[in-house]
Design a protein around this motif. Structure first.
Motif, short mmCIF file in Angstrom:
data_model
loop_
_atom_site.label_atom_id
_atom_site.label_comp_id
_atom_site.label_asym_id
_atom_site.label_seq_id
_atom_site.Cartn_x
_atom_site.Cartn_y
_atom_site.Cartn_z
N THR A 52 22.17 41.04 22.72
CA THR A 52 21.35 40.60 21.60
C THR A 52 21.85 39.22 21.21
N GLY A 53 20.97 38.23 21.31
CA GLY A 53 21.43 36.89 20.99
C GLY A 53 20.32 35.87 21.01
N ILE A 54 20.74 34.61 21.16
CA ILE A 54 19.81 33.49 21.14
C ILE A 54 20.11 32.57 22.32
N LEU A 55 19.06 32.18 23.03
CA LEU A 55 19.16 31.23 24.14
C LEU A 55 18.77 29.85 23.61
N TYR A 56 19.68 28.89 23.77
CA TYR A 56 19.43 27.52 23.35
C TYR A 56 19.20 26.65 24.58
N ASN A 61 22.53 18.34 27.87
CA ASN A 61 23.66 19.21 28.23
C ASN A 61 23.14 20.51 28.83
N SER A 62 24.07 21.36 29.25
CA SER A 62 23.67 22.65 29.81
C SER A 62 23.22 23.60 28.71
N ASP A 63 22.34 24.53 29.07
CA ASP A 63 21.85 25.52 28.12
C ASP A 63 23.00 26.45 27.72
N SER A 64 22.82 27.17 26.62
CA SER A 64 23.86 28.10 26.18
C SER A 64 23.23 29.33 25.53
N ILE A 65 24.03 30.38 25.48
CA ILE A 65 23.63 31.63 24.85
C ILE A 65 24.71 32.03 23.86
N GLU A 66 24.31 32.35 22.64
CA GLU A 66 25.21 32.96 21.66
C GLU A 66 24.75 34.40 21.51
N ALA A 67 25.65 35.36 21.77
CA ALA A 67 25.18 36.74 21.82
C ALA A 67 26.27 37.74 21.45
N VAL A 79 29.99 33.12 23.45
CA VAL A 79 29.15 31.95 23.71
C VAL A 79 29.23 31.73 25.21
N LEU A 80 28.08 31.76 25.87
CA LEU A 80 28.03 31.55 27.32
C LEU A 80 27.36 30.21 27.59
N ASN A 81 27.96 29.43 28.46
CA ASN A 81 27.40 28.13 28.82
C ASN A 81 26.91 28.17 30.26
N GLN A 82 25.86 27.42 30.51
CA GLN A 82 25.29 27.38 31.85
C GLN A 82 26.21 26.59 32.77
N THR A 83 26.46 27.14 33.95
CA THR A 83 27.33 26.49 34.93
C THR A 83 26.50 25.62 35.87
N SER A 84 27.16 25.00 36.83
CA SER A 84 26.45 24.16 37.79
C SER A 84 25.52 24.97 38.68
N THR A 85 25.76 26.28 38.80
CA THR A 85 24.87 27.15 39.59
C THR A 85 23.74 27.72 38.74
N LYS A 109 29.60 37.08 32.97
CA LYS A 109 28.71 36.20 33.72
C LYS A 109 27.33 36.83 33.73
N ILE A 110 26.31 36.01 33.46
CA ILE A 110 24.93 36.47 33.44
C ILE A 110 24.12 35.55 34.35
N SER A 111 23.24 36.13 35.16
CA SER A 111 22.42 35.33 36.07
C SER A 111 21.48 34.43 35.29
N LYS A 112 20.99 33.39 35.96
CA LYS A 112 20.16 32.39 35.27
C LYS A 112 18.87 32.97 34.70
N ASP A 113 18.34 34.03 35.30
CA ASP A 113 17.13 34.65 34.77
C ASP A 113 17.43 35.84 33.86
N LEU A 114 18.70 36.02 33.51
CA LEU A 114 19.18 37.07 32.60
C LEU A 114 18.93 38.48 33.14
N SER A 115 18.81 38.62 34.45
CA SER A 115 18.51 39.94 35.03
C SER A 115 19.76 40.68 35.51
N GLN A 116 20.89 39.99 35.62
CA GLN A 116 22.12 40.60 36.12
C GLN A 116 23.29 40.21 35.24
#
Length: 155
Positions: A52-56, A61-67, A79-85, A109-116
């Protein structure tokens, strides 16, 4: 007004609207069937992972998630930050100083499409008395190992 001015104004309005839609924070509510397991033992525990959180989204800069991320009876604020992958990586800390490496007790670690989702936390290790991780979505050890290769080891 001439045609060029009208087209320029329409372009500016359209571009501004697209930026606004892209940059507006998006709520995240996800729940996954998960498996908690270890490489050292055959113990497999079925569980749930919820986010449960918010995708910025950001332009520069890279996208981030606070959750808040929950697995078993444990809930972590991260707080999760988007990596180079383009995946999202965050660290579990025992206090609110997310950037302090002295207080780290796990990683997510969460996949870029938030599915894993993959979680490694000291709480799971202490509870199950070995080095454990939670991975989702997975209902069997074979599924979990395939996801682990794709998400964590990128094979």
């Amino acid at each position: 007004m001439n045609k060029k001015v009208i087209l320029s104004l329409l372009f500016i309005v359209f571009f501004s609207l697209c930026c606004y839609i892209y940059l507006t924070p998006k709520d995240i509510y996800r729940s996954y069937d998960a498996l908690i397991l270890s490489e050292n033992t055959d113990l497999e525990v079925k569980s749930k992972i919820s986010i449960t959180g918010i995708l910025y989204k950001k332009i520069i800069n890279s996208d981030s998630i606070e959750a808040f991320i929950s697995v078993d009876e444990y809930t972590y604020q991260v707080v999760l930050n988007q990596t180079s992958t383009k995946d999202y990586l965050g660290y579990i800390s025992i206090d609110s100083s997310f950037n302090s490496s002295d207080n780290l007790v796990g990683s997510i670690k969460i996949s870029k499409d938030l599915s894993q989702v993959w979680i490694n936390a000291d709480d799971l290790n202490d509870k199950y008395k070995d080095i454990y991780y939670a991975i989702a979505p997975a209902n069997s050890k074979i599924e979990a190992e395939e996801l682990l290769k794709k998400l964590v080891f990128k094979k």
